[in-house]
Enzyme design. Structure first.
Site, PDB file in Angstrom:
ATOM      1  N   THR A 154      -0.692   3.514   0.321  1.00  0.00           N
ATOM      2  CA  THR A 154       0.683   3.290   0.162  1.00  0.00           C
ATOM      3  C   THR A 154       0.544   3.913  -1.153  1.00  0.00           C
ATOM      4  O   THR A 154      -0.120   4.369  -2.324  1.00  0.00           O
ATOM      5  CB  THR A 154       1.722   2.105   0.528  1.00  0.00           C
ATOM      6  OG1 THR A 154       1.611   1.558   0.529  1.00  0.00           O
ATOM      7  CG2 THR A 154       2.314   2.876   1.774  1.00  0.00           C
ATOM      8  N   LYS A 180      -4.991  -2.177   3.624  1.00  0.00           N
ATOM      9  CA  LYS A 180      -4.446  -1.399   3.005  1.00  0.00           C
ATOM     10  C   LYS A 180      -3.400  -2.623   1.846  1.00  0.00           C
ATOM     11  O   LYS A 180      -3.199  -3.801   2.813  1.00  0.00           O
ATOM     12  CB  LYS A 180      -3.158   0.051   3.115  1.00  0.00           C
ATOM     13  CG  LYS A 180      -2.300  -0.928   3.876  1.00  0.00           C
ATOM     14  CD  LYS A 180      -0.790  -1.068   3.356  1.00  0.00           C
ATOM     15  CE  LYS A 180      -0.294   0.394   2.879  1.00  0.00           C
ATOM     16  NZ  LYS A 180       0.492  -0.895   1.838  1.00  0.00           N
ATOM     17  N   THR A 191       1.912  -7.476   1.380  1.00  0.00           N
ATOM     18  CA  THR A 191       2.871  -6.237   1.915  1.00  0.00           C
ATOM     19  C   THR A 191       1.053  -5.641   2.489  1.00  0.00           C
ATOM     20  O   THR A 191       0.695  -4.601   1.792  1.00  0.00           O
ATOM     21  CB  THR A 191       3.136  -5.108   1.437  1.00  0.00           C
ATOM     22  OG1 THR A 191       3.376  -4.006   1.816  1.00  0.00           O
ATOM     23  CG2 THR A 191       3.082  -4.298  -0.039  1.00  0.00           C
ATOM     24  N   GLU A 271      -1.780  -3.037  -8.568  1.00  0.00           N
ATOM     25  CA  GLU A 271      -0.532  -2.567  -8.914  1.00  0.00           C
ATOM     26  C   GLU A 271      -0.543  -2.620 -10.219  1.00  0.00           C
ATOM     27  O   GLU A 271      -0.418  -3.649 -10.696  1.00  0.00           O
ATOM     28  CB  GLU A 271       0.646  -2.615  -8.059  1.00  0.00           C
ATOM     29  CG  GLU A 271       1.116  -1.414  -6.787  1.00  0.00           C
ATOM     30  CD  GLU A 271       2.581  -1.562  -6.476  1.00  0.00           C
ATOM     31  OE1 GLU A 271       2.568  -1.251  -4.863  1.00  0.00           O
ATOM     32  OE2 GLU A 271       2.957  -2.912  -6.755  1.00  0.00           O
ATOM     33  N   ASN A 394       6.737  -0.145  -9.528  1.00  0.00           N
ATOM     34  CA  ASN A 394       7.139  -0.162  -8.777  1.00  0.00           C
ATOM     35  C   ASN A 394       9.326   0.103  -8.983  1.00  0.00           C
ATOM     36  O   ASN A 394      10.116  -0.023  -8.253  1.00  0.00           O
ATOM     37  CB  ASN A 394       7.913  -1.829  -9.075  1.00  0.00           C
ATOM     38  CG  ASN A 394       6.667  -2.195  -8.084  1.00  0.00           C
ATOM     39  OD1 ASN A 394       6.875  -1.995  -7.050  1.00  0.00           O
ATOM     40  ND2 ASN A 394       4.447  -2.705  -8.039  1.00  0.00           N
ATOM     41  N   THR A 399      10.848   6.864  -5.846  1.00  0.00           N
ATOM     42  CA  THR A 399      12.020   8.222  -6.575  1.00  0.00           C
ATOM     43  C   THR A 399      10.449   8.740  -6.856  1.00  0.00           C
ATOM     44  O   THR A 399      10.832  10.137  -6.970  1.00  0.00           O
ATOM     45  CB  THR A 399      12.404   8.048  -8.086  1.00  0.00           C
ATOM     46  OG1 THR A 399      11.558   7.166  -8.542  1.00  0.00           O
ATOM     47  CG2 THR A 399      13.746   7.503  -7.710  1.00  0.00           C
TER      48      THR A 399
END
Length: 399
Positions: A154, A180, A191, A271, A394, A399
């Site tokens: 993702t 992942k 996650t 991230e 995040n 979007t």
């Protein structure tokens, strides 16, 4: 035990994979987001799931299936949609999808499981999945490990794969896997989805014990942002096709290695992360204290931004030790940055050391050791820094 270059989930004997771009998220980007992992003979399965009380539909399906069955033939996985908090429709979607694969594969009822990752609260586009079933089955191949790893991504920036060859007096077997995960990473678990395959021959109970042990020191010892997802899953699959019954200690070592290296890959791909940080707490009064203290430091936004800013502000570290609530005496605490002894008995050893500590903070990988000098227990946790990019990723996730 030796690492296998380019290894992935299809490296052990008998595992095949395939992937397609099904446009699960509906953004028409053409990314492969639906993938199938199949074993030529049924595999024994061990599993660990998120401790989050809100669980996604694929997890509910798998947990129920494991109550009566420990052998399966395939797992279908999608990215772009978590199929979590989707109510009855979510559960029906899983049932419809796995039945379509069971029929096409000819493996029978209850032989296929599912995994999902992506946005929570969005209904699964069942037709997009079922319309890809025949293509996925037709394209199964043992050369598709990398495609499988890429399809489950993702916000990950790179696929995460590893495999090892384990030699025994009777022959060799392989343990390999992919995972992942890059955000919403916290113990119990993250996650993240993780699939570990082996062609070793091992029973269900032993397999589950090995996985439990491996997860404790790997996926449950990492944190990026202290958030827990609804879809976290680790599957360990053993199809026995090597014919080798492994020494259990040697097998445990191999699975531990694969799990830990995959867990570290998650943290390094956190991230917005720019630093990989190892937090070691030594000589705590209890195992619980060691773990609590290590995670308090690893999860502290002030500490994580300190690493991003490359500031050797040891005061944030010692303050977090005290705030964690573990048994600690300020005058006993020692702190090292890598191998630099920086703090002794609760105070800086020499202010001139800050220049050396600052150089360490510029490294891509940093190790912090907190010696509480209160007992004999320790815990190692892996984390990363907290950057501006994490906020951007995040904030813009949907979007």
């Amino acid at each position: 035990m030796q690492n296998i270059k380019g290894a992935g989930v299809c490296t052990p004997l008998g595992y095949l994979a395939s992937s397609v771009a099904a446009d699960i998220k509906g953004n028409k980007k053409g990314k492969k987001d639906l993938t199938l992992l199949y074993s030529e003979v049924p595999f024994t399965l061990a599993a660990v799931f998120t401790k989050n009380t809100i669980k996604a539909a694929p997890l509910k399906h798998a947990i129920k299936a494991l109550e009566t069955n420990r052998e399966f033939s395939a797992i279908v996985v999608n990215s772009g949609n978590a199929n979590a908090s989707t109510g009855k429709q979510g559960l029906e979607a899983v049932d419809t999808i796995v039945k379509a694969f069971e029929d096409e594969l000819g493996t029978g009822e209850g032989s296929v499981l599912m995994g999902s990752t992506g946005t929570i609260g969005v209904k699964m586009p069942v037709e997009k999945v079922t319309s890809s079933v025949k293509e996925l089955v037709d394209e199964l191949d043992d050369a598709n490990s990398h495609d499988f790893a890429a399809a489950i991504m993702t916000t990950d920036t790179v696929p995460k794969e590893i495999g090892v060859l384990v030699e025994t007096p009777n022959g060799a077997y392989v343990v390999a896997g992919t995972t992942k995960g890059a955000g919403m990473i916290a113990p119990h678990m993250a996650t993240m989805l993780c699939y570990i395959t082996t062609d070793a021959l091992i029973g269900a109970d032993n397999l589950q014990n090995v996985l439990n042990n491996a997860v404790g020191e790997s996926f449950n010892s990492i944190t990026i942002d202290n958030d827990m997802s609804t879809n976290d899953t680790v599957f360990l699959m053993a199809n026995g096709m090597s014919g080798i019954i492994p020494d259990i200690d040697q097998f445990q070592e191999a699975v531990n290695h694969v799990a830990l290296e995959l867990a570290k890959m998650i943290v390094k791909d956190g991230e917005g992360a720019t630093k990989f940080v190892t937090i070691k707490v030594k000589n705590a009064q209890s195992e619980a204290d060691a773990k609590k203290c290590a995670f308090a430091i690893a999860n502290s936004p002030l500490v994580k931004t300190m690493f991003y800013g490359e500031d050797p502000n040891w005061g944030r570290l010692i303050a977090t030790v005290g705030a964690s609530g573990v048994a600690a005496v300020e005058e006993k605490i020692d702190i090292c940055f890598d191998d630099l002894a920086y703090v002794k008995d609760g105070i800086i050893i020499d202010e001139k050391l800050e220049e050396k500590a600052a150089k360490i903070m510029k490294n891509d990988e940093i190790e912090i050791t907190i010696d509480l000098n209160m007992g004999t227990f320790g815990k190692t946790v892996y984390t990363c820094d907290f950057s501006k990019e994490y906020v951007s990723i995040n904030a813009d996730y949907r979007t």
